[in-house]
Enzyme design. Structure first.
Site, mmCIF file in Angstrom:
data_model
loop_
_atom_site.group_PDB
_atom_site.id
_atom_site.type_symbol
_atom_site.label_atom_id
_atom_site.label_comp_id
_atom_site.label_asym_id
_atom_site.label_seq_id
_atom_site.Cartn_x
_atom_site.Cartn_y
_atom_site.Cartn_z
ATOM 1 N N GLY A 1 0.820 -1.204 0.000
ATOM 2 C CA GLY A 1 0.000 0.000 0.000
ATOM 3 C C GLY A 1 0.854 1.253 0.000
ATOM 4 N N SER A 2 0.335 2.299 0.651
ATOM 5 C CA SER A 2 0.906 3.643 0.478
ATOM 6 C C SER A 2 2.340 3.789 0.963
ATOM 7 C CB SER A 2 0.045 4.661 1.206
ATOM 8 O OG SER A 2 -1.273 4.579 0.741
#
Lengths: 565, 131
Positions: free
Chosen positions: A274-275
């Site tokens: 993810g981020s």
């Protein structure tokens, strides 16, 4: 005594015989004298002149050192984490046992794990040797001795003991009943441990390991997660100071372990991060020069490609500068940054970071990243925000360590390094400095505000990824929430990662289960508790030098430039 | 002739006795050495067991629980850490004459901002503690 001298003259044959005898006597005497001279000479040579083959002192008979079956394993401060102790094991010679049933029954009163019926059958068998119980405690041995059953004998065996129990379970691993390492460091250094006497010194610091484990366990319990992982890495040497995977197990009781507890989420599990991958995406764009700290991208509209729509979680629907893209964790902006860099250069950059192969960690449990093949433009777009490339949490931590430490990548290691291995440069000093400023911005006013720690300058990035379901596609409710941080940000020394597997939103977090809510508070507490132990001096984030070092200029909403720290 | 024979005989006897004594002494010492080695090994094994026990008793979670129960310690507050450079210059006698306020009074507001120090409580040995 007086002797009368008398001359006897001999003539002829008699004289001849005596002369011969005399000559022979002289010859024999000479030979004897020669032999004695040789022996005498040798004696003088040995005692007076001293032969150099003779040692000055008698050598001590060997065996004055304890021969342990397997070398110890200690932490970086020398605390024992694994050692071998001599324990008695009980065996029987069935031929010598008089009454099998009675013996089995009496044994079962002392040794709880023994089944009387089974043991009676074993004792009545026709063998000459059967194990009854391995590795007894001294108290059990005493109890068996006082039963006085004939035919039972003890044999000393080495048993592996882990005094720290579950604390280092996934790092150290364990051995089987025959003292062979079958997991963790016990397996990867099996040969060294079996032959060696010197203890194996790990990079793990038990105190930090305890802090990390406790804080990760607290977050997992609070957010009802199914597991979690926590790690701390020295950015300059790649040493893992703490490595925790939950749930864990007690290596002292082998054979009763849940397969889920045996699974090492920190190094074996591969996940889409993810981020947190935007750290690498931004570093790549800044280092290749396709974006600068002052450039910006249009994040007004979601990107539609094929059947996917790429949207922002914290949508601003406007033009965003590069620091803002990082701060608000904008997927749209990140995708556009990655597209500017291009597929080929992205792949090369990820390879340089070590994201496409196994990590160098000295554990048999190493996860192989799931790399898209072929690497299409759609992969370039998803990898920009951390989907489509699954790596182990250790990959992420060692990548971040390389990004913040000035751009040098050191392979992660579990052994204490006296001389750090030379690293390889992956990004420039300047890019690394920019990334430190961006990560500080996230904690100061972005998604990671809960990671702020009194007295320490922390910087980091949140990550919340949806897990891939077994049937393909993403499960919206199953998240991997993480926070990766470095401290102190003005001169990073350690990288910390906390990751919780499938957290559920709680009332205290207003129903959120994102990295900023789940993992960031744990990172803050880990840093507050461990920094004094690690000798990191506290610093005032408001001091002029640090402000100047980590300052970023952000365009204000109205277009006017405002200084922001 | 006879005198020298007696002399040699005496020397030989003395040497024999001396050799016997030396040999006996060496044997005794070797036994002593072996028993010392056995003792060393036993001690080393005892140390080995004690080391394992020391490590077991020093488990961080156990220490933490013990500290919570018996001691009045709190985690280190970063505001209590400083360096020598942060100390003010030492006052000389002539400086003190110029300062109108008491230096201790000037410190009071700074000290008041700090969280209170843990107050030591009298140690009471109850039965539970002893156990």
């Amino acid at each position: 005594m007086r002797t009368r001298t008398e001359t006897v003259r001999l003539e002829g044959h008699a004289k001849q015989a005596i002369e011969t005898g005399r000559n022979r006597l002289i010859l024999a005497g000479c030979l004897m004298a020669l032999a004695f001279t040789a022996i005498g000479g040798r004696v003088i040579e040995l005692s007076v002149l001293r032969d150099h083959n003779e040692p000055d002192l008698a050598t001590v008979a060997p065996g004055a050192r304890l021969a342990v079956g397997r070398a110890d394993i200690v932490d970086r401060n020398g605390m024992l984490v694994a050692t071998s102790l001599r324990t008695p094991s009980l065996y029987a010679d069935p031929h010598e046992v008089l009454d099998a049933e009675d013996a089995a029954f009496r044994l079962s009163t002392v040794l709880t794990q023994i089944n009387p019926a089974e043991t009676a059958a074993k004792l009545a068998s026709d063998k000459r040797f059967i194990w009854l119980k391995r590795n007894l405690t001294p108290r059990e041995q005493q109890a068996v001795n006082s039963l006085g059953i004939p035919g039972l004998h003890f044999q000393d065996e080495w048993k592996r003991i882990y005094p720290q129990g579950a604390l280092t379970a996934h790092v150290v691993g364990f051995t089987d009943v025959d003292d062979q390492g079958i997991a963790g460091v016990e397996r990867s250094f099996d040969d060294v441990l079996r032959g060696g006497r010197e203890p194996l010194r790990l990079a793990i610091d038990l105190r930090i390991q305890h802090v990390v484990r406790e804080e990760v366990a607290r977050q997992v319990a609070q957010f009802e997660g199914i597991g979690g992982t926590g790690m701390m890495l020295d950015v300059d040497t790649g040493e893992t100071v703490a490595l925790v995977s939950l749930p864990d197990f007690d290596p002292n009781v082998p054979g009763q372990m849940d397969p889920d507890a045996l699974f090492n989420r920190a190094t074996l599990g591969v996940y889409e991060m993810g981020s947190t991958f935007k750290i690498f995406n931004t570093a790549m764009a800044l280092d290749t020069g396709t974006a600068t700290m002052r450039s910006g991208y249009d994040a007004t509209h979601p990107i539609r490609i094929a059947r996917f729509t790429i949207n922002d979680d914290h949508a601003k629907a406007r033009w965003l500068s590069v620091p803002e893209i990082f701060k608000y964790s904008s997927n749209i902006g990140s995708v556009k940054m990655a597209l500017d860099v291009g597929t080929e250069r992205q792949r090369a950059f990820m390879a340089k970071l070590g994201m496409l192969g196994e990590t160098a960690i000295e554990l048999p449990e190493r996860g192989r990243p799931m790399v898209p093949s072929p690497w299409r433009p759609i992969n370039t777009m998803t990898i920009a925000f951390g989907h489509g490339l699954a790596v182990s949490p250790l990959h992420l931590v060692s990548g971040v360590a390389a990004v913040v430490n000035g751009g040098i990548r050191h392979p992660a290691t579990l052994l204490r390094a006296d001389m750090p291995a030379p690293g390889t440069r992956i990004i420039s000093e300047q890019t690394s400095h920019d990334m430190r400023r961006l990560m500080r911005l996230v904690v100061e006013e972005g998604t990671g505000r809960k990671a702020q720690t009194d007295g320490y300058v922390v910087g980091g990035k949140t990550g919340t990824a949806e897990k891939v379901s077994a049937h393909g596609g993403y499960r919206r409710k199953a998240l991997m929430s993480s926070f990766v941080a470095a401290f102190p940000m003005q001169a990073p020394r350690y990288v910390v990662l906390v990751m919780v597997d499938e957290p559920k939103g709680q009332k205290e977090s207003h129903g959120y289960a994102t990295g900023g809510w789940v993992a960031a508070p744990a990172v803050s507490r880990i840093i507050a508790r461990s920094a004094p132990l690690l000798g990191v001096a506290p610093a005032d984030p408001e001091s002029p030098e640090i402000r100047r070092d980590l300052m970023i200029e952000l365009p204000a909403e109205g277009g006017k430039r405002l200084a922001s720290f | 002739m006879r005198r020298s024979t007696i002399l040699w005989f005496l020397i030989a006897t003395c040497l024999g006795v001396a050799l016997f004594l030396v040999k006996h002494e060496v044997q005794q010492r070797e036994e002593q050495l072996a028993s010392l080695h056995r003792d060393i090994l036993a001690s080393q094994e005892a140390i080995h067991v004690l080391e394992a026990e020391w490590s077991y008793l020093n488990r961080p979670d156990r220490l933490e629980a013990l500290v919570r129960r018996h001691l009045n310690l709190v985690p280190l507050d970063t505001r209590r850490l400083g360096s020598v450079e942060m100390l003010p210059m030492r006052l000389t006698l002539s400086d003190i004459g110029d300062i109108p306020v008491d230096p201790v009074d000037a410190l009071t507001p700074i000290l008041a901002e700090l969280p209170p120090l843990p107050v030591g409580r009298p140690v009471a040995f109850t039965r539970e503690v002893r156990r």
